[in-house]
Design a protein around this motif. Structure first.
Motif, PDB file in Angstrom:
ATOM      1  N   SER A 104      40.733  -9.675  57.482  1.00 48.02           N
ATOM      2  CA  SER A 104      39.295  -9.839  57.286  1.00 48.02           C
ATOM      3  C   SER A 104      38.536  -8.750  58.015  1.00 48.02           C
ATOM      4  O   SER A 104      39.039  -8.110  58.932  1.00 48.02           O
ATOM      5  N   ALA A 105      37.275  -8.563  57.595  1.00 52.61           N
ATOM      6  CA  ALA A 105      36.450  -7.526  58.218  1.00 52.61           C
ATOM      7  C   ALA A 105      36.005  -7.942  59.603  1.00 52.61           C
ATOM      8  O   ALA A 105      35.888  -7.112  60.497  1.00 52.61           O
ATOM      9  N   GLY A 106      35.743  -9.229  59.784  1.00 47.88           N
ATOM     10  CA  GLY A 106      35.178  -9.587  61.075  1.00 47.88           C
ATOM     11  C   GLY A 106      35.302 -11.045  61.429  1.00 47.88           C
ATOM     12  O   GLY A 106      35.494 -11.922  60.578  1.00 47.88           O
ATOM     13  N   THR A 130      39.883  -7.307  51.102  1.00 47.14           N
ATOM     14  CA  THR A 130      40.853  -7.279  52.207  1.00 47.14           C
ATOM     15  C   THR A 130      40.763  -5.903  52.852  1.00 47.14           C
ATOM     16  O   THR A 130      40.406  -4.931  52.208  1.00 47.14           O
ATOM     17  N   GLN A 131      41.121  -5.866  54.124  1.00 52.69           N
ATOM     18  CA  GLN A 131      41.007  -4.612  54.866  1.00 52.69           C
ATOM     19  C   GLN A 131      42.272  -3.779  54.766  1.00 52.69           C
ATOM     20  O   GLN A 131      42.706  -3.177  55.720  1.00 52.69           O
ATOM     21  N   GLY A 132      42.888  -3.775  53.645  1.00 50.30           N
ATOM     22  CA  GLY A 132      44.105  -3.004  53.437  1.00 50.30           C
ATOM     23  C   GLY A 132      44.768  -3.597  52.212  1.00 50.30           C
ATOM     24  O   GLY A 132      44.228  -4.524  51.597  1.00 50.30           O
ATOM     25  N   ILE A 224      22.322  -9.025  52.973  1.00 50.62           N
ATOM     26  CA  ILE A 224      22.031  -7.880  52.113  1.00 50.62           C
ATOM     27  C   ILE A 224      22.177  -6.665  53.017  1.00 50.62           C
ATOM     28  O   ILE A 224      21.998  -6.761  54.230  1.00 50.62           O
ATOM     29  N   LYS A 225      22.519  -5.532  52.431  1.00 47.17           N
ATOM     30  CA  LYS A 225      22.838  -4.358  53.243  1.00 47.17           C
ATOM     31  C   LYS A 225      22.605  -3.095  52.429  1.00 47.17           C
ATOM     32  O   LYS A 225      22.448  -3.196  51.203  1.00 47.17           O
ATOM     33  N   HIS A 226      22.605  -1.935  52.976  1.00 47.63           N
ATOM     34  CA  HIS A 226      22.650  -1.521  54.372  1.00 47.63           C
ATOM     35  C   HIS A 226      21.239  -1.079  54.672  1.00 47.63           C
ATOM     36  O   HIS A 226      20.794  -0.063  54.119  1.00 47.63           O
ATOM     37  N   VAL A 268      20.801  -9.851  57.364  1.00 50.68           N
ATOM     38  CA  VAL A 268      20.560  -8.481  56.886  1.00 50.68           C
ATOM     39  C   VAL A 268      21.403  -7.557  57.755  1.00 50.68           C
ATOM     40  O   VAL A 268      21.372  -7.675  58.987  1.00 50.68           O
ATOM     41  N   MET A 269      22.173  -6.704  57.118  1.00 45.32           N
ATOM     42  CA  MET A 269      23.004  -5.756  57.882  1.00 45.32           C
ATOM     43  C   MET A 269      22.257  -4.435  58.002  1.00 45.32           C
ATOM     44  O   MET A 269      21.914  -3.814  56.994  1.00 45.32           O
ATOM     45  N   CYS A 270      21.992  -4.036  59.256  1.00 41.82           N
ATOM     46  CA  CYS A 270      21.319  -2.742  59.439  1.00 41.82           C
ATOM     47  C   CYS A 270      22.351  -1.621  59.337  1.00 41.82           C
ATOM     48  O   CYS A 270      23.538  -1.819  59.578  1.00 41.82           O
ATOM     49  N   SER A 303      24.727  -5.727  62.832  1.00 40.16           N
ATOM     50  CA  SER A 303      24.893  -4.283  62.698  1.00 40.16           C
ATOM     51  C   SER A 303      25.986  -3.993  61.679  1.00 40.16           C
ATOM     52  O   SER A 303      26.912  -4.792  61.509  1.00 40.16           O
ATOM     53  N   ASP A 304      25.871  -2.850  61.015  1.00 44.11           N
ATOM     54  CA  ASP A 304      27.050  -2.373  60.296  1.00 44.11           C
ATOM     55  C   ASP A 304      28.110  -2.079  61.353  1.00 44.11           C
ATOM     56  O   ASP A 304      27.797  -1.917  62.537  1.00 44.11           O
ATOM     57  N   TRP A 305      29.337  -2.008  60.934  1.00 46.46           N
ATOM     58  CA  TRP A 305      30.462  -1.976  61.886  1.00 46.46           C
ATOM     59  C   TRP A 305      30.412  -0.723  62.777  1.00 46.46           C
ATOM     60  O   TRP A 305      30.695   0.374  62.330  1.00 46.46           O
ATOM     61  N   GLY A 306      30.017  -0.929  64.017  1.00 47.25           N
ATOM     62  CA  GLY A 306      29.928   0.204  64.936  1.00 47.25           C
ATOM     63  C   GLY A 306      28.583   0.909  64.898  1.00 47.25           C
ATOM     64  O   GLY A 306      28.436   1.979  65.463  1.00 47.25           O
ATOM     65  N   ALA A 502      34.119   6.193  46.745  1.00 45.27           N
ATOM     66  CA  ALA A 502      34.476   5.307  47.852  1.00 45.27           C
ATOM     67  C   ALA A 502      33.496   5.443  48.997  1.00 45.27           C
ATOM     68  O   ALA A 502      32.812   6.468  49.142  1.00 45.27           O
ATOM     69  N   GLU A 503      33.487   4.409  49.811  1.00 45.92           N
ATOM     70  CA  GLU A 503      32.717   4.409  51.051  1.00 45.92           C
ATOM     71  C   GLU A 503      33.141   5.576  51.944  1.00 45.92           C
ATOM     72  O   GLU A 503      34.298   5.982  51.930  1.00 45.92           O
ATOM     73  N   ALA A 504      32.187   6.058  52.727  1.00 45.68           N
ATOM     74  CA  ALA A 504      32.420   7.109  53.737  1.00 45.68           C
ATOM     75  C   ALA A 504      32.561   8.502  53.129  1.00 45.68           C
ATOM     76  O   ALA A 504      32.751   9.470  53.863  1.00 45.68           O
TER      77      ALA A 504
HETATM   78  C1  BGC Z   1      30.615  -0.848  55.851  1.00 40.17           C
HETATM   79  C2  BGC Z   1      30.012  -2.212  55.562  1.00 40.17           C
HETATM   80  C3  BGC Z   1      31.059  -3.273  55.724  1.00 40.17           C
HETATM   81  C4  BGC Z   1      31.663  -3.201  57.086  1.00 40.17           C
HETATM   82  C5  BGC Z   1      32.727  -4.245  57.323  1.00 40.17           C
HETATM   83  C6  BGC Z   1      31.376  -0.817  57.150  1.00 40.17           C
HETATM   84  O1  BGC Z   1      32.130   0.342  57.255  1.00 40.17           O
HETATM   85  O2  BGC Z   1      29.611   0.135  55.851  1.00 40.17           O
HETATM   86  O3  BGC Z   1      29.484  -2.231  54.265  1.00 40.17           O
HETATM   87  O4  BGC Z   1      30.493  -4.526  55.468  1.00 40.17           O
HETATM   88  O5  BGC Z   1      32.246  -1.927  57.272  1.00 40.17           O
HETATM   89  O6  BGC Z   1      33.872  -3.992  56.595  1.00 40.17           O
END
Ligand code: BGC
Length: 763
Positions: A104-106, A130-132, A224-226, A268-270, A303-306, A502-504
């Motif tokens: 899980s993410a968190g 899933t985180q992988g 809702i994000k980001h 709300v995710m900043c 917060s967004d992660w980190g 993809a993200e990032a």
């Molecule tokens: C992403 C978020 C995501 C979080 C948790 C961050 O890298 O920007 O959208 O919810 O990771 O996985």
């Protein structure tokens, strides 16, 4: 494999966090969480820690119940509620939380003494992620990407999709969904466009709000994000977005405001980026003033992660919950917040407000009284939900009378895009492994946010089932010559082209891997060529004039294969419409390239959103540019007429009525767009989408529709007033099928009005 993937991801996040630690800031040695050291004792808790759960207390409002619980919690327990970790289950990086869900993410730990549930967080833009790579027991239904759902222009479908995600979340033990991406599409190359709702604030806010409503109907919380203006991934943690407040209020912020009103998300995710010089997660203007004060948001900001950098600035700037702590000895918040409290840098009232917001949200959304219970997923039922979404959101961009494929077609050459085994998905934290796992292994980056993942849903197999009379050959497209040969021997060629995003990361709007050359070669061999795009956003199509049909299938989810095949065969009449303009070339864009590329990692840079609120079609209109495909464009196998348009002034706004009549021979769905435009100008661009409606009609049938224009879409932001102002004057109201194809119009005089900053829509 999983641990490796997560570690790579975490080290990425932590490298973002660590660089901003103040020089000389010492990292604490590792220890168990929840026990801040070296700070004076906090006031003792008052009352029974479980009184808030007693039957009599349940009748009280979420605010009252939250207050009762907060009063009974110790400072450390409150800190626990405000601190989220990466949700690892294994012993790793000095911590292990047995209650964490796998992959899980968190995780935010609960308070067992008070019977307060842990917060189990998962990404959930288009399914429970899933985180992988997921083992079979963690595979879940994959909805089409957010941009496809936005292309349906059907909030009910988005809500069904959300309800499906929420039910899989409950079944897999999650109660906080990191969903609801509603960043506006300013950059066609943004790697996360696939997660979002397109370029228009009304459409994006409405569709994403509906998704969130569906998720939360399962008694769980959605974000809702980001938040906000996280519109590019290049340098996402170091980019400073420079934008005028008025422009932000009627563009990116309006999308969030509408999503908030429609979806009522608990959180709300900043975002990672800075806005006008201040990090989003410590930006008092954004979080305290706009979100909490002006919009009256009662939930919590995570917060967004980190994305947190400075405990005191974060806490006082409006952040309520830190997330994504990856190492106990590198956390930002837990001890530091305790120290800040002891020093008086953060007030006890603000501290209690943070805890209150988290607890009241869990109560208000039902996550406390109806705790999540792992159970079985109904994959068969959910397959229908995802397929229905895909079928309604795939966009037929071009059709020179070749589609639907006629029953007399004898031979078809299917080429490329791994269409023999699956459909592409978007990468990053939103990644869902659909039933059957990744159909194509070893492609793309082998570390996060890769690899390329294909949902196991083959368009080729589905086409063979749909068109049993035709002999359908397969060629992987690796050799354009062989592909062209197959095409030349067939009645029709269908080329699948893909762009993984993809993200990032950000991407070029040119298709990768010489796929343009593949299409050219096939089209030269057989002009009866149809191109099926699987992309996360707009791409250029240098071959457009030489092919007979184009379908934008986006990332169509775990039933994408049948959905594509059924649109091609005509079993489904296409009704998707673009939520974004497709450029003809990058010179048409406000920025030909995404700023920040090639800069040293973490070097701060500015991006100036000088286009302001003139995003997407508004930009094309303002500059007098002809896009390749306009916002709202989408063909059907039917035809429709728009008639009897009438508009009347109503409560600071406009009521619009009109008829849609089917003039075709098939049942189908039409999307009517209502544009509004001040006759004497004065906006950032000539017109805005004021309302829309999707309607299904049998051949020859007609329906009268009534829509209300959200008054903010008739207004500009007035800083002196701190609200929206609608200028008195004449406004043109027009019915259209796209931003470049307007039909009937009427003009209406409005007396002028002002609206408070938090004015919700009467829609
Ligand atoms: C992403 C978020 C995501 C979080 C948790 C961050 O890298 O920007 O959208 O919810 O990771 O996985």
């Amino acid at each position: 494999m999983y641990a490796a993937a997560v570690k790579r991801r975490i080290s990425l996040v932590m490298s973002m966090v660590l660089v901003v630690l103040a020089p000389g800031c010492k990292l604490r040695p590792s220890r168990q969480p929840g026990a801040p050291a070296n700070v004076p004792p906090a006031p003792p808790p008052v009352g029974s820690p479980t009184a808030w759960l007693e039957p009599a207390a349940r009748a009280a409002s979420p605010d009252e119940r939250a207050d009762r619980l907060i009063a009974a919690l110790s400072r450390d327990e409150k800190l626990t509620l405000l601190t989220g970790y990466f949700g690892v289950q294994k012993e790793w990086n000095n911590y292990r939380f047995p209650e964490a869900r796998p992959q899980s993410a968190g995780l935010v730990r609960g308070v067992p003494r008070a019977h307060l549930t842990p917060q189990w967080q998962s990404d959930a833009g288009s399914g429970v992620a899933t985180q992988g790579e997921a083992p079979p027991e963690l595979e879940r239904t994959l909805l089409p990407s957010g941009i496809l759902t936005a292309s349906t222009w059907d909030p009910e479908l988005a809500e069904h999709g959300g309800a499906m995600i929420g039910s899989e979340a409950r079944a897999t033990g999650y109660n906080v969904m990191l969903a609801g991406g509603v960043n506006l599409l300013r950059e066609p190359g943004n790697g996360r466009n696939f997660e979002y709702g397109g370029e228009d604030p009304l459409l994006a806010g409405t569709m994403v709000g509906a998704l969130v409503r569906g998720i939360q109907s399962n008694h769980i919380v959605s974000t809702i994000k980001h938040f906000a203006l996280n519109d590019q991934e290049t340098g996402r943690t170091s980019v400073n977005v420079v934008i005028d407040e008025g422009a932000a209020r009627i563009s990116d912020l309006l999308a969030f405001q509408i999503a908030l009103e429609k979806g009522d998300p608990g959180s709300v995710m900043c975002s990672y980026n800075l806005i006008n010089g201040v990090y989003a997660c410590q930006n008092p203007w954004l979080l305290n003033e706009v979100l909490k004060q002006d919009w009256g948001f009662k939930g919590y900001v995570m917060s967004d992660w980190g994305a947190q950098h400075d405990t005191v600035l974060n806490a006082n700037g409006g952040l309520d919950q830190e997330t994504g702590v990856a190492h106990l000895n590198k956390y930002q918040w837990l001890d530091k917040l305790a120290v800040a409290l002891a020093r008086g840098d953060v007030s006890p009232a603000r501290f209690d407000d943070m805890a209150h917001r988290v607890v009241r949200t869990l109560i208000a959304k039902g996550a406390v009284d109806d705790p999540v219970q792992p159970s079985k997923i109904d994959f068969a039922a959910h397959a229908q939900v995802t397929q229905a979404d895909a079928e309604a959101g795939i966009v037929l961009l071009k059709n020179e009378k070749l589609l639907p494929i006629s029953a007399s077609t004898k031979t078809i050459a299917v080429i490329g895009g791994h269409a023999d085994v699956g459909v592409l998905t978007g990468g990053g934290s939103a990644q869902v492994y659909a039933p059957g796992g990744n159909a194509v292994r070893g492609v793309g980056p082998q570390s996060w946010p890769g690899p390329h993942v294909y949902a196991r849903s083959s368009p080729l197999t589905a086409l063979r089932a749909e068109l049993p009379q035709a002999a359908i050959s397969w060629s992987d497209g690796a050799d354009p010559k062989r592909a062209a040969e197959a095409a030349s021997k067939s009645d029709i060629a269908i080329v699948f082209v893909t762009q993984w995003t993809a993200e990032a990361l950000d991407f070029s709007v040119t298709l990768p891997d010489a796929q343009d050359a593949l299409v050219e070669a096939v089209a030269r061999a057989n002009p009866r060529t149809i191109v099926v795009l699987e992309t996360g956003g707009p791409v250029l199509m240098p071959w457009l004039d030489r092919v007979s049909g184009v379908l934008e299938a986006w990332y169509p989810g775990s039933r994408g294969g049948p959905a594509i095949a059924r649109v091609l065969s005509g079993a489904v009449n296409p009704s998707g419409h673009l939520p974004v303009s497709f450029p003809r070339s990058v010179d048409q864009l406000p920025r030909a390239a995404i700023p920040g590329a090639g800069l040293p990692k973490d070097e701060r840079f500015d991006v100036h959103y000088d286009e302001g609120a003139a995003v997407g079609y508004r930009w094309y209109d303002k500059q007098g540019l002809e896009p390749l495909f306009a916002f709202g464009h989408g063909l059907s196998y039917s035809t429709f007429a728009h008639e009897a348009l009438a508009a009347s002034a109503a409560k600071e706004s406009i009521d619009v009525s009109f008829k849609v009549r089917s003039t075709g021979v098939r049942a189908g769905k039409d999307v009517a767009l209502v544009f509004v435009s001040p006759v004497n100008g004065g906006w950032e661009a000539p017109k805005r989408l004021g309302a829309f409606a999707k309607v299904e009609l049998a051949p020859g049938a007609e329906r009268e529709l009534r829509v209300h224009v959200d008054p903010r879409l008739l207004a500009t932001w007035d800083s002196a007033l701190h609200g929206f102002r609608i200028a008195a004057g004449d406004y043109k109201v027009s019915l259209a099928t796209s931003a470049r194809s307007e039909g009937p119009s009427v003009t209406i005089a409005l007396p002028g009005a002002t609206l408070p900053a938090g004015a919700g829509s009467a829609h």
